[in-house]
Scaffold this active site. Sequence first.
Site, mmCIF file in Angstrom:
data_model
loop_
_atom_site.group_PDB
_atom_site.id
_atom_site.type_symbol
_atom_site.label_atom_id
_atom_site.label_comp_id
_atom_site.label_asym_id
_atom_site.label_seq_id
_atom_site.Cartn_x
_atom_site.Cartn_y
_atom_site.Cartn_z
ATOM 1 N N GLU A 47 0.705 -1.107 0.043
ATOM 2 C CA GLU A 47 -0.323 -0.311 -0.249
ATOM 3 C C GLU A 47 0.857 1.314 0.056
ATOM 4 O O GLU A 47 1.344 1.109 0.649
ATOM 5 C CB GLU A 47 -0.516 0.093 1.069
ATOM 6 N N HIS A 48 0.624 2.024 -0.959
ATOM 7 C CA HIS A 48 1.198 3.919 -1.078
ATOM 8 C C HIS A 48 2.859 3.191 -1.188
ATOM 9 O O HIS A 48 3.604 4.171 -1.134
ATOM 10 C CB HIS A 48 1.374 4.177 0.248
ATOM 11 N N ALA A 153 -15.226 3.395 -1.708
ATOM 12 C CA ALA A 153 -14.791 1.811 -1.251
ATOM 13 C C ALA A 153 -13.392 1.433 -1.050
ATOM 14 O O ALA A 153 -12.963 0.582 0.288
ATOM 15 C CB ALA A 153 -15.699 0.860 -1.731
ATOM 16 N N GLY A 154 -12.948 2.203 -1.992
ATOM 17 C CA GLY A 154 -11.097 1.719 -0.980
ATOM 18 C C GLY A 154 -10.738 0.633 -2.885
ATOM 19 O O GLY A 154 -10.136 0.720 -2.438
ATOM 20 N N SER A 157 -12.884 2.379 -8.202
ATOM 21 C CA SER A 157 -13.811 2.352 -8.786
ATOM 22 C C SER A 157 -13.472 3.753 -10.210
ATOM 23 O O SER A 157 -13.937 3.278 -11.450
ATOM 24 C CB SER A 157 -14.894 2.639 -8.531
ATOM 25 N N ASP A 202 -3.502 0.479 -9.418
ATOM 26 C CA ASP A 202 -4.820 0.736 -9.843
ATOM 27 C C ASP A 202 -5.175 -0.177 -10.690
ATOM 28 O O ASP A 202 -5.964 -0.644 -11.980
ATOM 29 C CB ASP A 202 -5.473 1.914 -9.002
#
Length: 414
Positions: A47-48, A153-154, A157, A202
């Site tokens: 993450e990140h 919602a993470g 989308s 993503d």
Amino acid sequence: MTAHGAVTPATGHTHGARHTAERFAAVYGTAPTGLWAAPGRVNLIGEHTDYNDGFVMPLALPHTTIAAASPRTDGVLRLHSGGVGGGIVELRADALRPAPGSATEALEGSRGGVQRSGGWAAYPAGVVWAMREAGLPVGGADLHFESTVPTGAGLSSSAALEVATALALNDLHGLGQQPQQLARLAQRAENAFVGVPCGIMDQTAAACCTEGHALFLDARDLTRRQIPFDLAREGLRLLVVDTRVQHELGDGAYAERRAGCERGARALGVRTLREVPYAHLPKALAELSGDLVVQALVRHIVTENHRVEEIVAHLDAGRTRAIGPLLTAGHASLRDDFEISCRELDLAVDTALAAGALGARMTGGGFGGSAIVLVEEADAAGVGAAVAEAFAAAGHAVPRIFEAVPSAGAHRVG
């Protein structure tokens, strides 16, 4: 999964594609040339790290955004969403320009009510702009979107919307771009047009994931490897807990974390934090002792890259259950060092672990959104029920809980 632990079924493509085609015809008065889908994603670990040139490991969800589209010869871009109120957003493809400020400001002066749509149209419009900026011959098009990817919602989308648009335009205009190239264009749209300084994960997940696998991606050179991730065969389940706490990555907190990471890299004399080896972390932290905020950000990135590598090693060796503690350690790092969790995410993780989960962590950009929970198949209903009950007792909104089934990346569906 409902509050009582019943499994929420995934939405299939067949009904969704037919419905999207019908809605396109109702909006534009003719059948679409084709339909294209791109999925949401959960990030298993990493993450990140992507904007720090590090390692990530997302998997695609069965939830998708479907774009129905037809080309136009007059250079007009018309956009319509079934999930957003308002009419058609109409623009000229050759007049798109990014502008400082919000996504809405980037489209000011357009017809169709971008203000009323909340700025969603900046994402597909940004893809058109990015393609044209790259010299690709993209003209006008009519597009209608339907989505089952939960927003806020993470679960990416926005990337699903961008990549579905990119794939549709790629086919409509015969651009010949490969999936990773489409991901780059979609990222460019979000960075420069929408104004969110996201990394490449993503969009790559939406474009490049394959069914039954997690995607091990090196964000520095974009090499990727599909890692088999068939949890059902091993008697395991990966649950997603959508806390229903909406998050916005454009509100400044995400950009602050990225700027802090860049500040840490400069202080350590490296181009990105990817270049700080895990074995050298104590020395690096000592050098940053005068800036405790940056020190904590650096600690998260370096240890998170190491966790990705450890999980890959476990999965390659068939030790899937062994990844659970690494997921939990990742959550602690995001909560304490990166400081992007929230009480609902912490409650979901803590309750799931107390109920017998093998591991759990928040996933996505943070400040709300979703958590993932690795459980034995036999424990899935009980863990889900425990989380729902804990949310009710705390007075939180009822969480949406469903199974993450590794699914296919972007593809044509009709």
